[in-house]
Scaffold this motif. Structure first.
Motif, PDB file in Angstrom:
ATOM      1  N   PRO A 221      74.551 -44.888 -29.820  1.00 34.42           N
ATOM      2  CA  PRO A 221      73.168 -44.408 -29.694  1.00 34.42           C
ATOM      3  C   PRO A 221      72.222 -45.519 -29.223  1.00 34.42           C
ATOM      4  O   PRO A 221      71.297 -45.255 -28.461  1.00 34.42           O
ATOM      5  CB  PRO A 221      72.787 -43.969 -31.113  1.00 34.42           C
ATOM      6  CG  PRO A 221      74.068 -43.727 -31.800  1.00 34.42           C
ATOM      7  CD  PRO A 221      75.065 -44.670 -31.184  1.00 34.42           C
ATOM      8  N   GLY A 222      72.489 -46.759 -29.644  1.00 39.06           N
ATOM      9  CA  GLY A 222      71.619 -47.875 -29.271  1.00 39.06           C
ATOM     10  C   GLY A 222      71.590 -48.079 -27.759  1.00 39.06           C
ATOM     11  O   GLY A 222      70.549 -48.393 -27.174  1.00 39.06           O
ATOM     12  N   VAL A 223      72.747 -47.880 -27.115  1.00 39.33           N
ATOM     13  CA  VAL A 223      72.836 -48.071 -25.671  1.00 39.33           C
ATOM     14  C   VAL A 223      72.018 -46.991 -24.952  1.00 39.33           C
ATOM     15  O   VAL A 223      71.290 -47.264 -23.990  1.00 39.33           O
ATOM     16  CB  VAL A 223      74.311 -48.010 -25.217  1.00 39.33           C
ATOM     17  CG1 VAL A 223      74.430 -48.293 -23.736  1.00 39.33           C
ATOM     18  CG2 VAL A 223      75.156 -48.993 -26.011  1.00 39.33           C
ATOM     19  N   VAL A 224      72.143 -45.745 -25.438  1.00 34.60           N
ATOM     20  CA  VAL A 224      71.403 -44.646 -24.812  1.00 34.60           C
ATOM     21  C   VAL A 224      69.897 -44.861 -24.985  1.00 34.60           C
ATOM     22  O   VAL A 224      69.113 -44.700 -24.043  1.00 34.60           O
ATOM     23  CB  VAL A 224      71.830 -43.287 -25.420  1.00 34.60           C
ATOM     24  CG1 VAL A 224      70.976 -42.153 -24.865  1.00 34.60           C
ATOM     25  CG2 VAL A 224      73.298 -43.024 -25.149  1.00 34.60           C
ATOM     26  N   ARG A 225      69.502 -45.262 -26.175  1.00 29.92           N
ATOM     27  CA  ARG A 225      68.065 -45.476 -26.425  1.00 29.92           C
ATOM     28  C   ARG A 225      67.521 -46.583 -25.511  1.00 29.92           C
ATOM     29  O   ARG A 225      66.472 -46.440 -24.887  1.00 29.92           O
ATOM     30  CB  ARG A 225      67.820 -45.848 -27.884  1.00 29.92           C
ATOM     31  CG  ARG A 225      66.348 -45.932 -28.256  1.00 29.92           C
ATOM     32  CD  ARG A 225      66.184 -46.440 -29.673  1.00 29.92           C
ATOM     33  NE  ARG A 225      66.868 -47.720 -29.847  1.00 29.92           N
ATOM     34  CZ  ARG A 225      66.298 -48.906 -29.628  1.00 29.92           C
ATOM     35  NH1 ARG A 225      65.048 -48.975 -29.267  1.00 29.92           N
ATOM     36  NH2 ARG A 225      66.988 -50.012 -29.787  1.00 29.92           N
ATOM     37  N   ALA A 226      68.266 -47.671 -25.406  1.00 32.35           N
ATOM     38  CA  ALA A 226      67.809 -48.783 -24.565  1.00 32.35           C
ATOM     39  C   ALA A 226      67.682 -48.330 -23.114  1.00 32.35           C
ATOM     40  O   ALA A 226      66.722 -48.688 -22.423  1.00 32.35           O
ATOM     41  CB  ALA A 226      68.782 -49.949 -24.685  1.00 32.35           C
ATOM     42  N   ALA A 227      68.641 -47.508 -22.660  1.00 33.08           N
ATOM     43  CA  ALA A 227      68.594 -47.032 -21.275  1.00 33.08           C
ATOM     44  C   ALA A 227      67.376 -46.152 -21.044  1.00 33.08           C
ATOM     45  O   ALA A 227      66.709 -46.237 -20.004  1.00 33.08           O
ATOM     46  CB  ALA A 227      69.874 -46.269 -20.945  1.00 33.08           C
ATOM     47  N   ILE A 228      67.052 -45.313 -22.028  1.00 36.70           N
ATOM     48  CA  ILE A 228      65.887 -44.431 -21.879  1.00 36.70           C
ATOM     49  C   ILE A 228      64.597 -45.247 -21.897  1.00 36.70           C
ATOM     50  O   ILE A 228      63.668 -44.992 -21.115  1.00 36.70           O
ATOM     51  CB  ILE A 228      65.870 -43.369 -22.995  1.00 36.70           C
ATOM     52  CG1 ILE A 228      67.010 -42.382 -22.758  1.00 36.70           C
ATOM     53  CG2 ILE A 228      64.541 -42.630 -23.041  1.00 36.70           C
ATOM     54  CD1 ILE A 228      67.165 -41.364 -23.838  1.00 36.70           C
ATOM     55  N   GLU A 229      64.558 -46.232 -22.774  1.00 37.15           N
ATOM     56  CA  GLU A 229      63.332 -47.032 -22.848  1.00 37.15           C
ATOM     57  C   GLU A 229      63.057 -47.776 -21.547  1.00 37.15           C
ATOM     58  O   GLU A 229      61.914 -47.974 -21.170  1.00 37.15           O
ATOM     59  CB  GLU A 229      63.402 -47.995 -24.041  1.00 37.15           C
ATOM     60  CG  GLU A 229      63.030 -47.250 -25.302  1.00 37.15           C
ATOM     61  CD  GLU A 229      63.098 -48.082 -26.559  1.00 37.15           C
ATOM     62  OE1 GLU A 229      63.433 -49.272 -26.466  1.00 37.15           O
ATOM     63  OE2 GLU A 229      62.810 -47.522 -27.624  1.00 37.15           O
ATOM     64  N   LYS A 230      64.146 -48.147 -20.867  1.00 34.21           N
ATOM     65  CA  LYS A 230      63.968 -48.887 -19.613  1.00 34.21           C
ATOM     66  C   LYS A 230      63.336 -48.038 -18.517  1.00 34.21           C
ATOM     67  O   LYS A 230      62.685 -48.572 -17.620  1.00 34.21           O
ATOM     68  CB  LYS A 230      65.328 -49.405 -19.124  1.00 34.21           C
ATOM     69  CG  LYS A 230      65.659 -50.797 -19.664  1.00 34.21           C
ATOM     70  CD  LYS A 230      67.016 -51.267 -19.179  1.00 34.21           C
ATOM     71  CE  LYS A 230      67.732 -51.999 -20.297  1.00 34.21           C
ATOM     72  NZ  LYS A 230      69.167 -51.868 -20.290  1.00 34.21           N
ATOM     73  N   ILE A 231      63.524 -46.712 -18.557  1.00 30.35           N
ATOM     74  CA  ILE A 231      63.024 -45.912 -17.421  1.00 30.35           C
ATOM     75  C   ILE A 231      61.567 -45.508 -17.576  1.00 30.35           C
ATOM     76  O   ILE A 231      61.001 -44.902 -16.691  1.00 30.35           O
ATOM     77  CB  ILE A 231      63.895 -44.662 -17.148  1.00 30.35           C
ATOM     78  CG1 ILE A 231      63.883 -43.734 -18.338  1.00 30.35           C
ATOM     79  CG2 ILE A 231      65.281 -45.034 -16.746  1.00 30.35           C
ATOM     80  CD1 ILE A 231      64.590 -42.443 -18.061  1.00 30.35           C
ATOM     81  N   GLY A 232      60.961 -45.827 -18.677  1.00 30.91           N
ATOM     82  CA  GLY A 232      59.515 -45.617 -18.792  1.00 30.91           C
ATOM     83  C   GLY A 232      59.108 -44.199 -19.138  1.00 30.91           C
ATOM     84  O   GLY A 232      59.940 -43.286 -19.219  1.00 30.91           O
ATOM     85  N   LYS A 233      57.808 -44.015 -19.324  1.00 30.76           N
ATOM     86  CA  LYS A 233      57.283 -42.762 -19.873  1.00 30.76           C
ATOM     87  C   LYS A 233      56.921 -41.723 -18.812  1.00 30.76           C
ATOM     88  O   LYS A 233      56.631 -40.582 -19.146  1.00 30.76           O
ATOM     89  CB  LYS A 233      56.034 -43.067 -20.701  1.00 30.76           C
ATOM     90  CG  LYS A 233      56.330 -43.896 -21.947  1.00 30.76           C
ATOM     91  CD  LYS A 233      55.112 -43.937 -22.850  1.00 30.76           C
ATOM     92  CE  LYS A 233      55.500 -44.419 -24.230  1.00 30.76           C
ATOM     93  NZ  LYS A 233      55.255 -45.794 -24.499  1.00 30.76           N
ATOM     94  N   ASP A 234      56.890 -42.100 -17.554  1.00 24.80           N
ATOM     95  CA  ASP A 234      56.374 -41.161 -16.553  1.00 24.80           C
ATOM     96  C   ASP A 234      57.458 -40.391 -15.802  1.00 24.80           C
ATOM     97  O   ASP A 234      57.156 -39.468 -15.058  1.00 24.80           O
ATOM     98  CB  ASP A 234      55.507 -41.931 -15.537  1.00 24.80           C
ATOM     99  CG  ASP A 234      54.326 -42.593 -16.230  1.00 24.80           C
ATOM    100  OD1 ASP A 234      53.779 -41.956 -17.163  1.00 24.80           O
ATOM    101  OD2 ASP A 234      53.983 -43.732 -15.872  1.00 24.80           O
ATOM    102  N   GLU A 235      58.710 -40.776 -16.011  1.00 26.32           N
ATOM    103  CA  GLU A 235      59.781 -40.091 -15.280  1.00 26.32           C
ATOM    104  C   GLU A 235      60.026 -38.698 -15.865  1.00 26.32           C
ATOM    105  O   GLU A 235      59.758 -38.447 -17.033  1.00 26.32           O
ATOM    106  CB  GLU A 235      61.079 -40.914 -15.354  1.00 26.32           C
ATOM    107  CG  GLU A 235      61.008 -42.262 -14.657  1.00 26.32           C
ATOM    108  CD  GLU A 235      60.969 -42.145 -13.130  1.00 26.32           C
ATOM    109  OE1 GLU A 235      61.061 -41.020 -12.622  1.00 26.32           O
ATOM    110  OE2 GLU A 235      60.830 -43.184 -12.476  1.00 26.32           O
ATOM    111  N   SER A 236      60.573 -37.815 -15.011  1.00 27.85           N
ATOM    112  CA  SER A 236      60.786 -36.435 -15.474  1.00 27.85           C
ATOM    113  C   SER A 236      62.024 -36.337 -16.374  1.00 27.85           C
ATOM    114  O   SER A 236      62.842 -37.264 -16.442  1.00 27.85           O
ATOM    115  CB  SER A 236      60.965 -35.509 -14.280  1.00 27.85           C
ATOM    116  OG  SER A 236      62.267 -35.685 -13.769  1.00 27.85           O
ATOM    117  N   ILE A 237      62.163 -35.175 -17.003  1.00 27.24           N
ATOM    118  CA  ILE A 237      63.303 -34.923 -17.888  1.00 27.24           C
ATOM    119  C   ILE A 237      64.625 -35.044 -17.124  1.00 27.24           C
ATOM    120  O   ILE A 237      65.621 -35.493 -17.652  1.00 27.24           O
ATOM    121  CB  ILE A 237      63.201 -33.500 -18.503  1.00 27.24           C
ATOM    122  CG1 ILE A 237      61.945 -33.385 -19.370  1.00 27.24           C
ATOM    123  CG2 ILE A 237      64.439 -33.122 -19.274  1.00 27.24           C
ATOM    124  CD1 ILE A 237      62.024 -34.049 -20.709  1.00 27.24           C
TER     125      ILE A 237
END
Lengths: 453, 89
Positions: A221-237
């Motif tokens: 889960p830590g890897v997935v979370r880190a990957a999501i955090e890297k793409i920022g808040k404005d990208e689409s689902i």
């Protein structure tokens, strides 16, 4: 030649983002151990496991060392003991639990699962005897895990078993009240239980499985979370989903590699990789935090179920291509006590039992590691099992209940299990009495979607 | 069998010499070396052939870890396949 950034990415995943192999589980068939004499049967069980899994721990440690990826747990799953015990004439069935414990001690594994019964359409042979012995078996052993399958999409829900399991879960807590009610944490009640699941407490070696095999459960889960955090808040689902897929692919490749290698070194066929995102209580290794990093605020708020559905689906899509054989539970787990973010969300009141129930309709398992007040009645627990099993039955998915009634505790208190099991805040549960519904017994008929032939 | 030796930490004089010195000591052949320095952080990966290694893999790996600790760097030795399986289809 390998690219330096790829190498550093892998190392970073392992060192900083808690990527690990959660478990290498050896499934062993015990059907050859049946005997009319329970002591002979128990000896055969011990001998077979000790021989088959003799090198499991040492070989896994070598793999950890060579590949540099931690394998957190080494486990064994066995044929449901109610079947193995079926021919026995007399004798206390708990002897089998003690034989399993002895085998766990000898082989050095972390858990051994399979003190189980499959009763989704009714009780046969020694099923009732085994179920009634679960509280004693779990209280007198450390590493033995138990599971009972009480329903399936094909057969409906065995409400007699549901009623019984409510009482058994309470007894498991009562028998181990001085040890943080740990007994109940080692028991899971399933609907649509998979036969090749490497994860505890629900692992058992199904009758359709080969003589012996290696199943692997990944984490990350830590890897997935880190990957999501890297793409920022404005990208689409859509971008989120693709990122999760790519990450799940990489995580699963680790499982495939370790499984193949373990199977080769142990001379045992490779079964499956379970694609699950399994959290730990460590900070940063949380499924709840993934959902929060997608932007739902606190886990348990509105949007959480949708975010979890997307996560669960993307994990499967990314993982399925990375492995030759996928099985087990495969998806995102949402245990409360084992997930730092879930614990925080439950503690602040954002995450309720009702919301968790909704989330189980779209995650890979069910109501997992949830601590409820010790005075919760057996009927209320049975009602919750029936609800959860109904979600699994109708949606053709696995659902499970691993509930821990905290004896002597109330809402706001916390049970500390330690290790991977974490710590659980006592959560409020409805105390409306479903007694009449539960006492009716019988079978909830299989739904229309079971008629696929 | 081939392994990847990764070295991460603060840049200083003699890192490559010390790491390849340990390889030489145990008859480990260096096949390829890549390194970068980002700001002050030094990152090097070294592909090595350990078929002729004079000690067990675990001992070679432990020696590299020891060297890393003694000069304040993180040095790890991992089987090449972990990277191949994650990044190559």
């Amino acid at each position: 030649m390998l690219n330096i950034s790829d190498i550093l990415e892998t190392i970073n995943m392992i060192q900083e983002e808690n990527l690990d192999i959660r478990t290498v589980t050896m499934g062993i068939s015990l059907l050859s151990c049946c005997d009319e004499n329970i002591d002979i049967a128990c000896n055969k069980v011990y001998d077979k496991i000790a021989k088959r899994a003799e090198k499991l721990v040492s070989e896994c440690e070598k793999i950890e060392n060579e590949y540099g990826i931690p394998i957190i747990n080494k486990r064994i799953s066995v044929t449901p003991i109610s079947m193995v015990a079926s021919p026995c004439k007399g004798g206390n069935i708990v002897k089998f639990a003690h034989a399993l414990q002895k085998a766990a001690d000898t082989t050095g594994v972390n858990f051994i699962g399979g003190y189980s019964a499959l009763v989704h359409k009714g009780f046969s042979g020694s099923d009732i005897e085994l179920i009634e012995s679960i509280p004693e078996a779990l209280a007198t052993t450390q590493n033995v895990c138990s599971s009972v399958n009480i329903g399936s999409t094909k057969s409906g829900i065995n409400m007699d078993a549901v009623a019984k399991m409510g009482k058994i879960i309470k007894q498991c807590s009562e028998y181990t009240a001085d040890k943080n009610c740990i007994g109940a944490a080692k028991l899971v009640v399933f609907c649509n239980a998979p036969e090749d699941n490497p994860f505890m407490a629900g692992a058992f070696h199904g009758v359709g499985e080969p003589e012996c095999e290696i199943n692997v459960g990944v984490s990350g889960p830590g890897v997935v979370r880190a990957a999501i955090e890297k793409i920022g808040k404005d990208e689409s689902i859509g971008v989120l989903a693709d990122t999760i897929k790519r990450t799940a692919f990489k995580i699963t490749r680790m499982g495939q590699l370790v499984g193949t290698e373990a199977s080769k070194r142990l001379g045992v066929p490779f079964g499956i990789v379970d694609l699950s995102l399994a959290p730990t209580p460590a900070v940063g290794d949380s499924v709840a935090r993934i959902l929060e990093s997608m932007g739902v605020g606190t886990c348990g708020g509105t949007g959480t179920t949708a975010a979890l559905a997307m996560l669960n689906d993307a994990v499967k899509k990314g993982g399925v291509m990375a492995s030759s054989r996928v099985g087990g539970l495969s998806g995102a787990f949402i245990p409360v006590s084992e997930d730092e973010g879930m614990i925080a969300a439950a503690r602040c009141g954002a995450l309720s039992l009702e919301k968790l129930e909704a989330m189980t309709a779209v995650c890979s398992v069910g109501l997992d590691m949830i601590v409820v007040p010790g005075d919760t009645s057996a009927e209320v627990i049975s009602g919750l099992i029936a609800d959860e099993a109904a979600i699994g039955m109708v949606n053709s998915k696995t659902t499970a209940v691993r509930l821990i009634p905290a004896i002597g505790c109330n809402v706001g208190d916390t049970l500390e299990f330690g290790g991977l099991l974490g710590s659980g805040p006592v959560m409020p549960i409805s105390n409306v009495d479903p007694g009449i519904f539960i006492k009716r017994g019988g079978q909830i008929p299989a739904p229309l979607q079971s008629l696929k032939n | 069998m081939r392994a990847v030796v990764s070295v991460i930490g603060k840049d200083m004089v003699g890192i490559l010499a010390k790491v390849s010195g340990v390889c030489c000591e145990y008859n480990v052949n260096v096949i390829d070396v890549t390194q970068t320095v980002l700001q002050d952080v030094f990152a090097m990966t070294m592909l090595v052939d350990i078929n002729g290694c004079t000690v067990e893999f675990s001992e070679f790996s432990a020696k590299m870890n020891e060297l890393g600790e003694s000069i304040g760097l993180s040095i790890r030795v991992m089987h090449e396949d972990i990277f191949n399986s994650m990044h190559r289809i």
